[in-house]
Design a protein around this motif. Structure first.
Motif, PDB file in Angstrom:
ATOM      1  N   ALA A 115     -45.147  84.524 -71.538  1.00 14.49           N
ATOM      2  CA  ALA A 115     -43.970  85.328 -72.015  1.00 14.49           C
ATOM      3  C   ALA A 115     -43.051  85.613 -71.019  1.00 14.49           C
ATOM      4  O   ALA A 115     -41.912  85.516 -71.003  1.00 14.49           O
ATOM      5  CB  ALA A 115     -44.568  86.219 -72.878  1.00 14.49           C
ATOM      6  N   THR A 116     -43.656  86.090 -69.586  1.00 19.31           N
ATOM      7  CA  THR A 116     -43.048  86.455 -68.649  1.00 19.31           C
ATOM      8  C   THR A 116     -41.982  85.350 -68.008  1.00 19.31           C
ATOM      9  O   THR A 116     -40.986  85.274 -67.793  1.00 19.31           O
ATOM     10  CB  THR A 116     -43.736  87.266 -67.343  1.00 19.31           C
ATOM     11  OG1 THR A 116     -44.608  88.233 -67.975  1.00 19.31           O
ATOM     12  CG2 THR A 116     -43.001  87.381 -66.354  1.00 19.31           C
ATOM     13  N   ARG A 151     -40.974  82.574 -69.765  1.00 26.00           N
ATOM     14  CA  ARG A 151     -40.068  82.497 -70.746  1.00 26.00           C
ATOM     15  C   ARG A 151     -38.739  83.221 -70.617  1.00 26.00           C
ATOM     16  O   ARG A 151     -37.901  83.222 -70.553  1.00 26.00           O
ATOM     17  CB  ARG A 151     -40.571  82.381 -72.228  1.00 26.00           C
ATOM     18  CG  ARG A 151     -41.373  81.187 -72.466  1.00 26.00           C
ATOM     19  CD  ARG A 151     -41.532  80.889 -74.000  1.00 26.00           C
ATOM     20  NE  ARG A 151     -42.499  82.066 -74.412  1.00 26.00           N
ATOM     21  CZ  ARG A 151     -43.969  81.910 -74.261  1.00 26.00           C
ATOM     22  NH1 ARG A 151     -44.352  81.090 -73.687  1.00 26.00           N
ATOM     23  NH2 ARG A 151     -44.457  83.128 -74.793  1.00 26.00           N
ATOM     24  N   ARG A 152     -39.213  84.583 -70.453  1.00 27.20           N
ATOM     25  CA  ARG A 152     -38.159  85.768 -70.090  1.00 27.20           C
ATOM     26  C   ARG A 152     -37.336  85.611 -69.010  1.00 27.20           C
ATOM     27  O   ARG A 152     -36.113  85.610 -68.878  1.00 27.20           O
ATOM     28  CB  ARG A 152     -38.781  87.042 -70.112  1.00 27.20           C
ATOM     29  CG  ARG A 152     -37.979  88.164 -70.226  1.00 27.20           C
ATOM     30  CD  ARG A 152     -38.284  89.559 -70.055  1.00 27.20           C
ATOM     31  NE  ARG A 152     -38.743  89.802 -68.819  1.00 27.20           N
ATOM     32  CZ  ARG A 152     -40.047  89.974 -68.377  1.00 27.20           C
ATOM     33  NH1 ARG A 152     -41.037  89.798 -69.271  1.00 27.20           N
ATOM     34  NH2 ARG A 152     -40.246  90.430 -67.176  1.00 27.20           N
ATOM     35  N   CYS A 153     -38.094  85.128 -67.857  1.00 23.37           N
ATOM     36  CA  CYS A 153     -37.411  85.051 -66.433  1.00 23.37           C
ATOM     37  C   CYS A 153     -36.850  83.746 -66.161  1.00 23.37           C
ATOM     38  O   CYS A 153     -35.735  83.462 -65.309  1.00 23.37           O
ATOM     39  CB  CYS A 153     -38.287  85.668 -65.452  1.00 23.37           C
ATOM     40  SG  CYS A 153     -38.750  87.205 -65.618  1.00 23.37           S
ATOM     41  N   GLU A 178     -36.103  79.867 -72.091  1.00 21.97           N
ATOM     42  CA  GLU A 178     -36.938  79.995 -73.187  1.00 21.97           C
ATOM     43  C   GLU A 178     -37.430  78.440 -73.668  1.00 21.97           C
ATOM     44  O   GLU A 178     -38.218  77.862 -74.303  1.00 21.97           O
ATOM     45  CB  GLU A 178     -36.244  80.303 -74.576  1.00 21.97           C
ATOM     46  CG  GLU A 178     -36.039  81.731 -74.386  1.00 21.97           C
ATOM     47  CD  GLU A 178     -37.405  82.800 -74.649  1.00 21.97           C
ATOM     48  OE1 GLU A 178     -37.983  82.062 -75.651  1.00 21.97           O
ATOM     49  OE2 GLU A 178     -37.382  83.786 -74.243  1.00 21.97           O
ATOM     50  N   GLU A 193     -43.114  74.935 -68.017  1.00 21.19           N
ATOM     51  CA  GLU A 193     -43.676  76.415 -68.495  1.00 21.19           C
ATOM     52  C   GLU A 193     -45.332  76.535 -67.742  1.00 21.19           C
ATOM     53  O   GLU A 193     -45.488  77.411 -67.436  1.00 21.19           O
ATOM     54  CB  GLU A 193     -43.686  76.591 -69.699  1.00 21.19           C
ATOM     55  CG  GLU A 193     -43.969  77.929 -70.164  1.00 21.19           C
ATOM     56  CD  GLU A 193     -43.979  78.198 -71.694  1.00 21.19           C
ATOM     57  OE1 GLU A 193     -44.885  79.041 -72.325  1.00 21.19           O
ATOM     58  OE2 GLU A 193     -42.892  77.611 -72.288  1.00 21.19           O
ATOM     59  N   THR A 229     -46.255  79.359 -65.362  1.00 18.08           N
ATOM     60  CA  THR A 229     -47.212  80.192 -65.615  1.00 18.08           C
ATOM     61  C   THR A 229     -48.308  80.545 -64.830  1.00 18.08           C
ATOM     62  O   THR A 229     -48.787  81.495 -64.458  1.00 18.08           O
ATOM     63  CB  THR A 229     -47.647  79.755 -67.196  1.00 18.08           C
ATOM     64  OG1 THR A 229     -46.562  79.901 -68.113  1.00 18.08           O
ATOM     65  CG2 THR A 229     -48.861  80.927 -67.561  1.00 18.08           C
ATOM     66  N   GLY A 263     -46.199  88.787 -62.051  1.00 21.43           N
ATOM     67  CA  GLY A 263     -44.782  88.825 -62.810  1.00 21.43           C
ATOM     68  C   GLY A 263     -43.533  89.265 -62.172  1.00 21.43           C
ATOM     69  O   GLY A 263     -42.527  88.508 -62.289  1.00 21.43           O
ATOM     70  N   CYS A 295     -40.396  86.835 -61.283  1.00 25.58           N
ATOM     71  CA  CYS A 295     -39.051  87.036 -61.800  1.00 25.58           C
ATOM     72  C   CYS A 295     -37.947  87.247 -60.615  1.00 25.58           C
ATOM     73  O   CYS A 295     -36.722  87.075 -61.223  1.00 25.58           O
ATOM     74  CB  CYS A 295     -39.180  88.089 -62.796  1.00 25.58           C
ATOM     75  SG  CYS A 295     -40.330  87.826 -64.457  1.00 25.58           S
ATOM     76  N   LYS A 326     -33.655  79.283 -64.634  1.00 27.66           N
ATOM     77  CA  LYS A 326     -32.708  79.822 -65.575  1.00 27.66           C
ATOM     78  C   LYS A 326     -31.238  79.241 -65.617  1.00 27.66           C
ATOM     79  O   LYS A 326     -30.689  79.001 -66.654  1.00 27.66           O
ATOM     80  CB  LYS A 326     -32.876  81.372 -65.277  1.00 27.66           C
ATOM     81  CG  LYS A 326     -32.021  82.366 -66.273  1.00 27.66           C
ATOM     82  CD  LYS A 326     -32.890  82.479 -67.683  1.00 27.66           C
ATOM     83  CE  LYS A 326     -32.572  83.820 -68.149  1.00 27.66           C
ATOM     84  NZ  LYS A 326     -33.513  84.200 -69.158  1.00 27.66           N
TER      85      LYS A 326
END
Length: 154
Positions: free
Chosen positions: A69-70, A72-74, A77, A84, A88, A96, A100, A109
């Motif tokens: 999830a971290t 995907r956020r940073c 998506e 991924e 991860t 994290g 990030c 990104k």
């Protein structure tokens, strides 16, 4: 592949990668100065702690999902599952916040996945010292990351 399927595939790939890289220890140890248990788990670990295989697997599953999830956020998506998963695994290992704040996350990104995958190779130091084990892990993560760029749907 739906977003849920992509996420599940990435988590499965990352879990295998992390478990293989970290190894399993049922008794807490110092790695190198942080109390660690199970598959490289450091959260809330104290020397003398023990865990069962089932507890370790549950911790790994929970933490991989947190780090996914971290990522995907940073980093975005809609990453291909191998990308991924590689990110991860890296985030699980470096944390994290470091992930990030990294150039890797910024490049991902922005859509520069080749550049982001290449950045994985920079994370081979612990406490200012080059660690061959980290270099080996990063080579595996980078190779997985780059499979998506070569059109491999795995």
């Amino acid at each position: 592949m739906t977003p849920v399927q992509r996420g599940a595939a990435a988590v499965a790939l990352a879990t295998g990668l992390i478990a293989g890289a970290e190894g399993l220890r049922l008794t807490a140890y110092l790695d190198p100065v942080t109390p660690t248990i199970c598959y490289g788990e450091t959260e809330g670990v104290r020397m003398g702690d023990t865990a069962t295989l089932a507890e370790c697997q549950a911790k790994l599953d929970r933490r991989v999902r947190v780090f996914a999830a971290t990522v995907r956020r940073c980093a975005g998506e809609d990453l291909p599952p191998p990308v991924e998963a590689a990110f991860t695994s890296l985030a699980y290992n470096i944390g994290g916040g470091a992930f990030c704040g990294s150039t890797l996350a910024r490049k991902a990104k922005a859509g520069d996945l080749p550049g982001a995958c290449a950045e994985i190779s920079r994370w081979t130091y612990a406490y200012g010292v080059h660690v061959q084990g980290l270099a080996n892990r990063r080579a595996t993560e980078r190779a997985l990351c780059e499979t998506a760029l070569a059109g491999d749907p795995s």
